[in-house]
Design an enzyme around this catalytic site. Sequence first.
Site, PDB file in Angstrom:
ATOM      1  N   CYS A   1      27.885 117.834  40.510  1.00  0.00           N
ATOM      2  CA  CYS A   1      26.862 118.787  40.037  1.00  0.00           C
ATOM      3  C   CYS A   1      26.406 119.760  41.118  1.00  0.00           C
ATOM      4  O   CYS A   1      25.709 120.736  40.831  1.00  0.00           O
ATOM      5  CB  CYS A   1      25.674 118.036  39.459  1.00  0.00           C
ATOM      6  SG  CYS A   1      26.143 116.891  38.158  1.00  0.00           S
TER       7      CYS A   1
ATOM      8  N   HIS B   1      19.454 122.173  39.631  1.00  0.00           N
ATOM      9  CA  HIS B   1      20.452 121.638  38.705  1.00  0.00           C
ATOM     10  C   HIS B   1      19.708 121.076  37.486  1.00  0.00           C
ATOM     11  O   HIS B   1      18.736 120.329  37.618  1.00  0.00           O
ATOM     12  CB  HIS B   1      21.266 120.554  39.414  1.00  0.00           C
ATOM     13  CG  HIS B   1      22.094 119.732  38.490  1.00  0.00           C
ATOM     14  ND1 HIS B   1      22.900 120.295  37.527  1.00  0.00           N
ATOM     15  CD2 HIS B   1      22.240 118.384  38.368  1.00  0.00           C
ATOM     16  CE1 HIS B   1      23.499 119.328  36.857  1.00  0.00           C
ATOM     17  NE2 HIS B   1      23.118 118.166  37.343  1.00  0.00           N
TER      18      HIS B   1
ATOM     19  N   ASN C   1      23.058 118.494  30.477  1.00  0.00           N
ATOM     20  CA  ASN C   1      23.487 118.591  31.874  1.00  0.00           C
ATOM     21  C   ASN C   1      24.941 119.060  31.898  1.00  0.00           C
ATOM     22  O   ASN C   1      25.833 118.323  31.491  1.00  0.00           O
ATOM     23  CB  ASN C   1      23.335 117.209  32.512  1.00  0.00           C
ATOM     24  CG  ASN C   1      23.829 117.150  33.943  1.00  0.00           C
ATOM     25  OD1 ASN C   1      24.497 118.055  34.420  1.00  0.00           O
ATOM     26  ND2 ASN C   1      23.510 116.047  34.626  1.00  0.00           N
TER      27      ASN C   1
HETATM   28  O1  UT7 Z   1      23.726 115.371  37.409  1.00  0.00           O
HETATM   29  C1  UT7 Z   1      23.085 114.188  37.787  1.00  0.00           C
HETATM   30  C2  UT7 Z   1      23.281 113.267  36.660  1.00  0.00           C
HETATM   31  N1  UT7 Z   1      22.349 112.285  36.335  1.00  0.00           N
HETATM   32  C3  UT7 Z   1      21.012 112.339  36.270  1.00  0.00           C
HETATM   33  O2  UT7 Z   1      20.354 113.265  36.638  1.00  0.00           O
HETATM   34  C4  UT7 Z   1      20.362 111.144  35.695  1.00  0.00           C
HETATM   35  C5  UT7 Z   1      19.070 110.759  36.348  1.00  0.00           C
HETATM   36  N2  UT7 Z   1      18.428 109.703  35.604  1.00  0.00           N
HETATM   37  C6  UT7 Z   1      17.795 109.942  34.446  1.00  0.00           C
HETATM   38  O3  UT7 Z   1      17.710 111.071  34.019  1.00  0.00           O
HETATM   39  C7  UT7 Z   1      17.167 108.785  33.723  1.00  0.00           C
HETATM   40  O4  UT7 Z   1      17.270 107.617  34.513  1.00  0.00           O
HETATM   41  C8  UT7 Z   1      17.809 108.530  32.334  1.00  0.00           C
HETATM   42  C9  UT7 Z   1      17.425 109.659  31.389  1.00  0.00           C
HETATM   43  C10 UT7 Z   1      19.321 108.462  32.453  1.00  0.00           C
HETATM   44  C11 UT7 Z   1      17.296 107.221  31.759  1.00  0.00           C
HETATM   45  O5  UT7 Z   1      15.895 107.220  31.700  1.00  0.00           O
HETATM   46  P1  UT7 Z   1      15.085 105.929  32.179  1.00  0.00           P
HETATM   47  O6  UT7 Z   1      13.668 106.206  31.924  1.00  0.00           O
HETATM   48  O7  UT7 Z   1      15.498 105.649  33.598  1.00  0.00           O
HETATM   49  O8  UT7 Z   1      15.602 104.846  31.146  1.00  0.00           O
HETATM   50  P2  UT7 Z   1      16.279 103.430  31.436  1.00  0.00           P
HETATM   51  O9  UT7 Z   1      17.673 103.627  31.946  1.00  0.00           O
HETATM   52  O10 UT7 Z   1      15.349 102.623  32.260  1.00  0.00           O
HETATM   53  O11 UT7 Z   1      16.325 102.829  30.001  1.00  0.00           O
HETATM   54  C12 UT7 Z   1      15.137 102.479  29.317  1.00  0.00           C
HETATM   55  C13 UT7 Z   1      15.536 101.911  27.988  1.00  0.00           C
HETATM   56  C14 UT7 Z   1      16.588 100.806  28.081  1.00  0.00           C
HETATM   57  O12 UT7 Z   1      16.271  99.852  27.103  1.00  0.00           O
HETATM   58  P3  UT7 Z   1      15.563  98.462  27.520  1.00  0.00           P
HETATM   59  O13 UT7 Z   1      16.502  97.821  28.493  1.00  0.00           O
HETATM   60  O14 UT7 Z   1      14.257  98.854  28.136  1.00  0.00           O
HETATM   61  O15 UT7 Z   1      15.432  97.761  26.217  1.00  0.00           O
HETATM   62  C15 UT7 Z   1      17.862 101.517  27.700  1.00  0.00           C
HETATM   63  O16 UT7 Z   1      18.813 100.642  27.113  1.00  0.00           O
HETATM   64  O17 UT7 Z   1      16.104 102.942  27.174  1.00  0.00           O
HETATM   65  C16 UT7 Z   1      17.365 102.490  26.670  1.00  0.00           C
HETATM   66  N3  UT7 Z   1      18.244 103.649  26.513  1.00  0.00           N
HETATM   67  C17 UT7 Z   1      18.263 104.387  25.392  1.00  0.00           C
HETATM   68  N4  UT7 Z   1      17.587 104.275  24.236  1.00  0.00           N
HETATM   69  C18 UT7 Z   1      17.832 105.196  23.282  1.00  0.00           C
HETATM   70  C19 UT7 Z   1      19.118 104.183  27.407  1.00  0.00           C
HETATM   71  N5  UT7 Z   1      19.719 105.253  26.856  1.00  0.00           N
HETATM   72  C20 UT7 Z   1      19.201 105.401  25.617  1.00  0.00           C
HETATM   73  C21 UT7 Z   1      19.422 106.336  24.587  1.00  0.00           C
HETATM   74  N6  UT7 Z   1      18.715 106.197  23.450  1.00  0.00           N
HETATM   75  N7  UT7 Z   1      20.292 107.353  24.696  1.00  0.00           N
END
Ligand code: UT7
Length: 312
Positions: A113, A239, A269
């Site tokens: 990225c 980004h 993204n």
């Molecule tokens: O170019 C660089 C690329 N990457 C990034 O910039 C990513 C940076 N990170 C992020 O943007 C965030 O960490 C995410 C958006 C990817 C995730 O957000 P989060 O607040 O860190 O969520 P999490 O991974 O802690 O997940 C929370 C919950 C989980 O469920 P449980 O374990 O609490 O029951 C996940 O399984 O949300 C669940 N989850 C979803 N639920 C519905 C993860 N993805 C999804 C989804 N829809 N698409």
Amino acid sequence: MSAIRIVSTGRALPGKVMTNDDMSKIVDTSDEWISSRTGIKQRYFCDGEMNWQLAVESARKAIEKGDIDINEIGMVIVATFSPDYAFPSVACLVQKELGLRNDIMAFDLNAACTGFLYALNVAEGILNSSGEKYALVIGSEQISTRLNMEDRNTCVLFGDGAGAAVIEKNVTANYATVMGSDGNTTALICPGQAMENQYIDMDGKKVFKFAVSTVGNVINELLEKTDKTIQDIDYVICHQANERIIKTIIKQFDCETDKFYMNMSQYGNTSAASIPIAIDEMYEKGLLAKGKTIIMVGFGAGFTWGGMLLEC
Ligand code: UT7
């Protein structure tokens, strides 16, 4: 001081729009979850289009808008982690399709990225050590082919697209760069062609933490190098990965929220394409008049990061 200036820009998106509701028909997710966690509302996925075709379309628009003589383009650099072929590069396909000169370098650069920022930095070096007038720098991605559509942690976040910029040399003190990488090979990885799958795998929380700490540091370093404060900067273009990442960064600075441009709601993204797509939109909206000072900051897999302060 030797620097660069953006002469003109263009962007290209594939035809298929995927809303959050569309994604919720593929994986167990919802518009509510995606919007509140990321700010993303929709993204574009290729449906027959190839990466190089997006790159060509964005470049053609940039060349037309700038009324650029293609014989004065002295190099093509395409930032991408998702080329159509291991070789020839996307850049060579662009060179052929646009009928650019043959005595120039055309090559791809992969810094995930951060790719567009690395590519601008490389182009600046080559422009200033050669007699060439313009560089064509493109960020172009077809990420949909690298998404596991059963993995809701990743597939809702990304989109396809391309952004291009024609750049030229500039002489100004309003210019600085900060580039880096640290060799983190676990938090964000997309296996290569010899591997079992080529899907993106990500530890979202680790990437989030890396992003919010690194981007703030890069902005501060750029300000220090140019003896400026955030108030001297017209726009910061980060980004476009996640609205929450950018809002967390804004809190680190004493400035108004709309100094930080955001458009991930429309595109998701798009990796190396996200910054040039944003810049193109901003030119279209009249936000980047001559003399404005901007900061662009990329961050991504590697980990890599890069920032550039420049005068429009
Ligand atoms: O170019 C660089 C690329 N990457 C990034 O910039 C990513 C940076 N990170 C992020 O943007 C965030 O960490 C995410 C958006 C990817 C995730 O957000 P989060 O607040 O860190 O969520 P999490 O991974 O802690 O997940 C929370 C919950 C989980 O469920 P449980 O374990 O609490 O029951 C996940 O399984 O949300 C669940 N989850 C979803 N639920 C519905 C993860 N993805 C999804 C989804 N829809 N698409």
